[in-house]
Design an enzyme around this catalytic site. Structure first.
Site, PDB file in Angstrom:
ATOM      1  N   PHE A 125       0.849  -1.188   0.000  1.00 39.82           N
ATOM      2  CA  PHE A 125       0.000   0.000   0.000  1.00 39.82           C
ATOM      3  C   PHE A 125       0.896   1.255   0.000  1.00 39.82           C
ATOM      4  O   PHE A 125       1.878   1.304   0.736  1.00 39.82           O
ATOM      5  CB  PHE A 125      -0.918  -0.008   1.230  1.00 39.82           C
ATOM      6  CG  PHE A 125      -2.000   1.021   1.160  1.00 39.82           C
ATOM      7  CD1 PHE A 125      -3.143   0.797   0.402  1.00 39.82           C
ATOM      8  CD2 PHE A 125      -1.869   2.226   1.818  1.00 39.82           C
ATOM      9  CE1 PHE A 125      -4.142   1.757   0.321  1.00 39.82           C
ATOM     10  CE2 PHE A 125      -2.862   3.186   1.741  1.00 39.82           C
ATOM     11  CZ  PHE A 125      -4.001   2.958   0.985  1.00 39.82           C
ATOM     12  N   ASP A 194       0.609  -4.406   8.919  1.00 37.91           N
ATOM     13  CA  ASP A 194      -0.493  -3.486   8.625  1.00 37.91           C
ATOM     14  C   ASP A 194      -1.743  -4.353   8.418  1.00 37.91           C
ATOM     15  O   ASP A 194      -1.820  -5.126   7.464  1.00 37.91           O
ATOM     16  CB  ASP A 194      -0.166  -2.662   7.369  1.00 37.91           C
ATOM     17  CG  ASP A 194      -1.217  -1.593   7.084  1.00 37.91           C
ATOM     18  OD1 ASP A 194      -2.366  -1.752   7.529  1.00 37.91           O
ATOM     19  OD2 ASP A 194      -0.872  -0.607   6.393  1.00 37.91           O
ATOM     20  N   TYR A 219     -11.743   2.699   9.537  1.00 36.99           N
ATOM     21  CA  TYR A 219     -12.884   3.093   8.704  1.00 36.99           C
ATOM     22  C   TYR A 219     -13.231   2.087   7.623  1.00 36.99           C
ATOM     23  O   TYR A 219     -14.127   2.321   6.834  1.00 36.99           O
ATOM     24  CB  TYR A 219     -12.660   4.477   8.089  1.00 36.99           C
ATOM     25  CG  TYR A 219     -11.333   4.658   7.362  1.00 36.99           C
ATOM     26  CD1 TYR A 219     -11.152   4.127   6.095  1.00 36.99           C
ATOM     27  CD2 TYR A 219     -10.283   5.347   7.945  1.00 36.99           C
ATOM     28  CE1 TYR A 219      -9.943   4.282   5.430  1.00 36.99           C
ATOM     29  CE2 TYR A 219      -9.074   5.514   7.291  1.00 36.99           C
ATOM     30  CZ  TYR A 219      -8.910   4.975   6.040  1.00 36.99           C
ATOM     31  OH  TYR A 219      -7.713   5.123   5.393  1.00 36.99           O
ATOM     32  N   LYS A 220     -12.516   0.964   7.566  1.00 32.85           N
ATOM     33  CA  LYS A 220     -12.811  -0.045   6.538  1.00 32.85           C
ATOM     34  C   LYS A 220     -13.818  -1.037   7.120  1.00 32.85           C
ATOM     35  O   LYS A 220     -14.956  -0.667   7.380  1.00 32.85           O
ATOM     36  CB  LYS A 220     -11.507  -0.660   6.054  1.00 32.85           C
ATOM     37  CG  LYS A 220     -10.668   0.400   5.338  1.00 32.85           C
ATOM     38  CD  LYS A 220      -9.292  -0.030   4.915  1.00 32.85           C
ATOM     39  CE  LYS A 220      -8.620   1.132   4.179  1.00 32.85           C
ATOM     40  NZ  LYS A 220      -7.207   0.890   3.930  1.00 32.85           N
ATOM     41  N   ARG A 366     -12.318  -4.142  -7.669  1.00 35.25           N
ATOM     42  CA  ARG A 366     -12.371  -4.855  -6.384  1.00 35.25           C
ATOM     43  C   ARG A 366     -13.815  -4.924  -5.888  1.00 35.25           C
ATOM     44  O   ARG A 366     -14.566  -3.949  -5.995  1.00 35.25           O
ATOM     45  CB  ARG A 366     -11.591  -4.097  -5.309  1.00 35.25           C
ATOM     46  CG  ARG A 366     -10.132  -3.964  -5.476  1.00 35.25           C
ATOM     47  CD  ARG A 366      -9.468  -3.494  -4.178  1.00 35.25           C
ATOM     48  NE  ARG A 366     -10.055  -2.254  -3.651  1.00 35.25           N
ATOM     49  CZ  ARG A 366      -9.623  -1.616  -2.579  1.00 35.25           C
ATOM     50  NH1 ARG A 366      -8.611  -2.114  -1.884  1.00 35.25           N
ATOM     51  NH2 ARG A 366     -10.185  -0.499  -2.164  1.00 35.25           N
TER      52      ARG A 366
HETATM   53  C1  LIG Z   1      -6.435   1.966   3.892  1.00 33.92           C
HETATM   54  C2  LIG Z   1      -5.033   1.637   4.212  1.00 33.92           C
HETATM   55  C3  LIG Z   1      -4.220   2.554   4.878  1.00 33.92           C
HETATM   56  C4  LIG Z   1      -4.756   3.916   5.181  1.00 33.92           C
HETATM   57  O1  LIG Z   1      -3.899   4.749   5.870  1.00 33.92           O
HETATM   58  P1  LIG Z   1      -4.460   6.171   6.342  1.00 33.92           P
HETATM   59  O2  LIG Z   1      -3.402   6.724   7.154  1.00 33.92           O
HETATM   60  O3  LIG Z   1      -5.743   5.892   7.086  1.00 33.92           O
HETATM   61  O4  LIG Z   1      -4.790   6.970   5.140  1.00 33.92           O
HETATM   62  C5  LIG Z   1      -2.932   2.162   5.212  1.00 33.92           C
HETATM   63  N1  LIG Z   1      -2.468   0.939   4.886  1.00 33.92           N
HETATM   64  C6  LIG Z   1      -3.237   0.037   4.223  1.00 33.92           C
HETATM   65  C7  LIG Z   1      -2.694  -1.301   3.905  1.00 33.92           C
HETATM   66  C8  LIG Z   1      -4.528   0.363   3.855  1.00 33.92           C
HETATM   67  O5  LIG Z   1      -5.269  -0.509   3.191  1.00 33.92           O
END
Ligand SMILES: *Cc1c(COP(=O)(O)O)cnc(C)c1O
Length: 407
Positions: A125, A194, A219-220, A366
């Protein structure tokens, strides 16, 4: 091939079916993007309104203590811990995932003078890669090393902090968290996991699996709302050996002594930085509570059932789509991705039909399956809509419009 009637029967027998009504989903929409922004729990709006009116409006500054605001990162963290298989004193709900990656990777590097390498995979990511690059840019001793998934654990050594996303945001591939953690630890390294696409989607047992450091998104799948606070996990044994690089006042041993000199708080509290976002934490707590009320084992199993069903149905249509998500239930998260040269246009045509998934560069669509609110019947309807978009040429018209807009 599974029929709509069979899907309705499965919904009827689904022990989680009643949770769908706990979400405020719009009519006429099949929402398959809960892995990007989770749906709104019905309880959230009322909970926030009451908090704003009484705790903020009436309680004012007294609410930091009287309403337990100051405890919120630990309280919500302790609840998330139950979804992670962690102790209630090992998780904080705080900051963003990006900021927490910075804190934990930097802390892991600084804890051992021999550690100079952040090892990660190409295609991780973006924020994970960018934060790693930023750490290397501010510290000439640190370098970022890339290795492919298959060999990443073997590439670790005593000087390595391995930064990995447990479930890949694009393909949905899942690392064997226990095996990778064990190999890296045996080689003297340490992993920062992560868990952004894992928490609330798959079963986790960080304690059993020997995980030492982790972060993830609120938030996911946790349905905490746009920009909800994230979480961080530090195994108890490491807490007093690591130091947060963001030495804000709320990570101080005695924040309300208002001392000039920083002294790290004991245990997990040192990973606090500034004043917690109370409204965001309150919304996050509503989403987390729903997961605790359900059973993470049932949630994870249903997520895999929905993914299996979608893959089976799309397979059966013989569409010109390349599945890039593993077919093996244990090897993926709760989303399914396909590659197509006009993936963006395909998704636009689907969204126009009320099926909301998303598009990721390059060429990937997705479909996220959130077990608390997605149903088998709507999974069937989504596959039908995808089939129709692909065979009717709707995506081709859409692609034409996209090209016309771009030029
Ligand atoms: C959504 C996501 C993030 C988001 O990071 P933010 O700091 O909330 O923007 C980080 N890592 C992964 C793997 C994600 O899927």
């Amino acid at each position: 091939m599974t029929t709509l009637a069979e899907c309705e029967t499965r919904d009827g027998a689904d022990p989680l079916a009643h949770f769908r009504d706990r979400f405020a989903l719009p009519e006429g929409v099949i929402y398959l993007d809960g892995n990007s922004l989770g749906a709104l729990p019905r309880a959230t709006a009322g909970h926030i309104a009451r908090l704003v009116e009484t705790e903020w409006g009436d309680g004012l500054v007294r609410s930091w203590n009287a309403a337990g605001w100051i405890e919120a990162p630990r309280r919500v963290g302790a609840k998330i811990a139950r979804l992670l298989g962690a102790g209630d004193d090992e998780v904080l709900a705080t900051d963003t995932t990006s900021v927490n990656i910075y804190k934990l990777v930097r802390a892991a590097l600084s804890a051992d003078p021999a550690r100079h390498t952040i090892l990660t995979e190409p295609g991780n990511f973006p924020t994970d890669l960018h934060i790693a690059q930023g750490i290397a840019a501010e510290d000439p001793a640190v370098r970022v090393q890339m290795a492919p998934r298959e060999s990443i654990a073997a590439a670790a050594g005593p000087g390595t902090v391995v930064l990995l996303t447990h479930i890949h945001y694009r393909t949905g591939e899942r690392y064997d968290l226990a095996a990778v953690t064990r190999t890296v630890r045996e080689r003297g390294g340490i992993v920062v996991w992560d868990l952004s696409h894992s928490v609330g989607a798959v079963e986790l047992d960080l304690a059993r699996d020997g995980a030492e450091l982790a972060v993830g998104s609120g938030y996911k799948y946790l349905n905490g709302g746009p920009g909800a606070p994230a979480f961080l996990y530090v195994a108890r044994a490491l807490q007093d050996r690591l130091h947060s690089p963001l030495t804000g006042w709320l990570g101080h041993a005695e924040p309300f002594a208002f001392a000039d000199d920083y002294v790290a708080a004991p245990r997990i509290d040192r990973f606090m930085c500034g004043t917690p976002p109370i409204l965001g934490l309150a919304a996050l707590e509503c989403g987390v509570d729903l997961h605790l009320e359900a059973d993470m084992r049932l949630i994870a199993a249903k997520g895999q059932d929905l993914c299996d069903l979608f893959i089976e149905l799309v397979d059966g249509k013989g569409l010109d789509l390349e599945l890039i998500t593993p077919r093996d239930r244990g090897a993926r998260g709760s989303h399914v991705s396909y590659r197509h040269p006009h993936a963006y246009a395909v998704m636009q045509a689907l969204i126009a039909r009320g099926v909301i998934g998303d598009y990721r560069e390059p060429e990937v669509i997705r479909f996220g399956f959130a077990p608390l609110y997605n149903t088998f019947a709507e999974t069937w309807r989504a596959a039908e809509a995808l089939g129709e978009v692909m065979t009717s040429g709707a995506w081709d018209k859409e692609a034409f419009r996209v090209r016309a807009r771009v030029t």
